[in-house]
Enzyme design. Structure first.
Site, PDB file in Angstrom:
ATOM      1  N   ARG A   6      -6.543  12.187 -15.998  1.00 46.24           N
ATOM      2  CA  ARG A   6      -6.621  11.139 -14.998  1.00 46.24           C
ATOM      3  C   ARG A   6      -6.185  11.685 -13.645  1.00 46.24           C
ATOM      4  NH1 ARG A   6      -8.861   9.202 -18.682  1.00 46.24           N
ATOM      5  NH2 ARG A   6      -8.537   7.193 -19.705  1.00 46.24           N
ATOM      6  N   THR A   7      -6.730  11.090 -12.596  1.00 48.89           N
ATOM      7  CA  THR A   7      -6.187  11.369 -11.268  1.00 48.89           C
ATOM      8  C   THR A   7      -4.947  10.500 -11.104  1.00 48.89           C
ATOM      9  OG1 THR A   7      -8.399  11.794 -10.379  1.00 48.89           O
ATOM     10  CG2 THR A   7      -6.657  11.366  -8.785  1.00 48.89           C
ATOM     11  N   LEU A   8      -3.786  11.112 -11.298  1.00 53.00           N
ATOM     12  CA  LEU A   8      -2.545  10.351 -11.252  1.00 53.00           C
ATOM     13  C   LEU A   8      -2.031  10.174  -9.829  1.00 53.00           C
ATOM     14  CD1 LEU A   8      -0.723  11.969 -14.309  1.00 53.00           C
ATOM     15  CD2 LEU A   8      -2.051   9.862 -14.246  1.00 53.00           C
ATOM     16  N   TYR A   9      -2.435  11.081  -8.965  1.00 52.94           N
ATOM     17  CA  TYR A   9      -1.959  11.016  -7.588  1.00 52.94           C
ATOM     18  C   TYR A   9      -2.954  11.733  -6.698  1.00 52.94           C
ATOM     19  CZ  TYR A   9       1.271  11.030  -3.653  1.00 52.94           C
ATOM     20  OH  TYR A   9       1.851  10.812  -2.428  1.00 52.94           O
ATOM     21  N   TRP A  20      -9.822   7.302  -6.176  1.00 52.36           N
ATOM     22  CA  TRP A  20      -8.801   6.919  -5.189  1.00 52.36           C
ATOM     23  C   TRP A  20      -9.382   6.914  -3.782  1.00 52.36           C
ATOM     24  CZ3 TRP A  20      -3.250   6.421  -5.972  1.00 52.36           C
ATOM     25  CH2 TRP A  20      -2.901   6.380  -7.329  1.00 52.36           C
TER      26      TRP A  20
END
Length: 240
Positions: free
Chosen positions: A17-20, A124
């Site tokens: 996942r793109t966590l940040y 994001w």
């Protein structure tokens, strides 16, 4: 002795996942004007709080009738552009004399962003989509969880707080191209003063019935000698 039985916990590679967001772009501001849509963004790419990149293009033409601007994670924006390339290619393969307009592209983006949000793996980005088809101007935005709307002027990021009040006061539907550019420059100048992730290298694009034009980047004239800039805490209670 090694076994190939799956573990209950699983490996870290099972789910990614793109966590940040790592490299991000700041605000995009767009308006309708008399002949079409005007959009502006700076060309900065921030690695955390470091302004690492100074020539990141965040305005892209999509098909024949649409213009896309993005703030947020740059790699996710590149992934969205790949989705849109496939969408436009598939549409062109029909060769039926029709092509996707800005409303259709915007609807597609709202579904993509909401779908990824429901998988807890969002892209994001906040996206601005404008365009003109058959004389009809269209301008909308969608954020990373799928919230979307259309309006006469939109902005993402800090621009939603600092640029929109200016646009509410000064925008009108009969803006000429020159007036529209001047209004966008005013918004981008305010953002440059107040947004630490903004850079003084601005790109403006327009889309009309005739097509899309991305203008060369330029720098804004600025004035940094305001007393509030030089002594920001003067008169503030409890300040050092």
């Amino acid at each position: 002795m090694e076994t190939n039985h799956p573990t209950i916990i699983g490996s870290a590679a099972d789910s990614q996942r793109t966590l940040y967001p790592y490299v991000t772009g700041s605000s995009v501001v767009a308006i309708k004007y008399k002949d079409g849509i005007l959009m502006a963004a700076d060309m900065g790419g921030s690695y955390g709080s470091t302004l690492r990149y100074k020539s990141v293009e965040r305005l892209k033409p999509i098909g024949k009738h649409s213009l896309l601007g993005a703030s947020g994670e740059i790699s996710d924006f590149q992934e969205i552009l790949r989705y849109l390339d496939e969408l436009i290619l598939y549409d062109n393969m029909w060769d039926d004399g029709n092509s996707l307009g800005p409303k259709e592209v915007h609807n597609y983006l709202t579904r993509v962003m909401y779908n990824r949000r429901n998988k807890f793996n969002p892209l994001w980005n906040s996206l601005v989509l404008g365009g003109v088809k058959k004389g009809q101007k269209y301008l909308g935005m969608v954020n990373m969880i799928g919230i979307n709307f259309e309006d006469n002027h939109v902005a993402t990021g800090l621009g939603n707080h600092l640029a929109r009040p200016i646009l509410r006061d000064e925008w009108h539907e009969n803006l000429t191209f020159e007036e529209g550019v001047k209004l966008l420059e005013k918004c981008m100048r305010v953002l440059l003063y107040r947004d630490t992730s903004a850079v003084n290298k601005i790109q403006i694009a327009k889309i009309t019935e005739e097509g899309t034009i991305l203008f060369s980047p330029f720098s804004l004239k600025t004035f940094w000698s305001f007393s509030a800039f030089q002594n920001p805490t003067v008169g503030a209670e409890g300040s050092w």
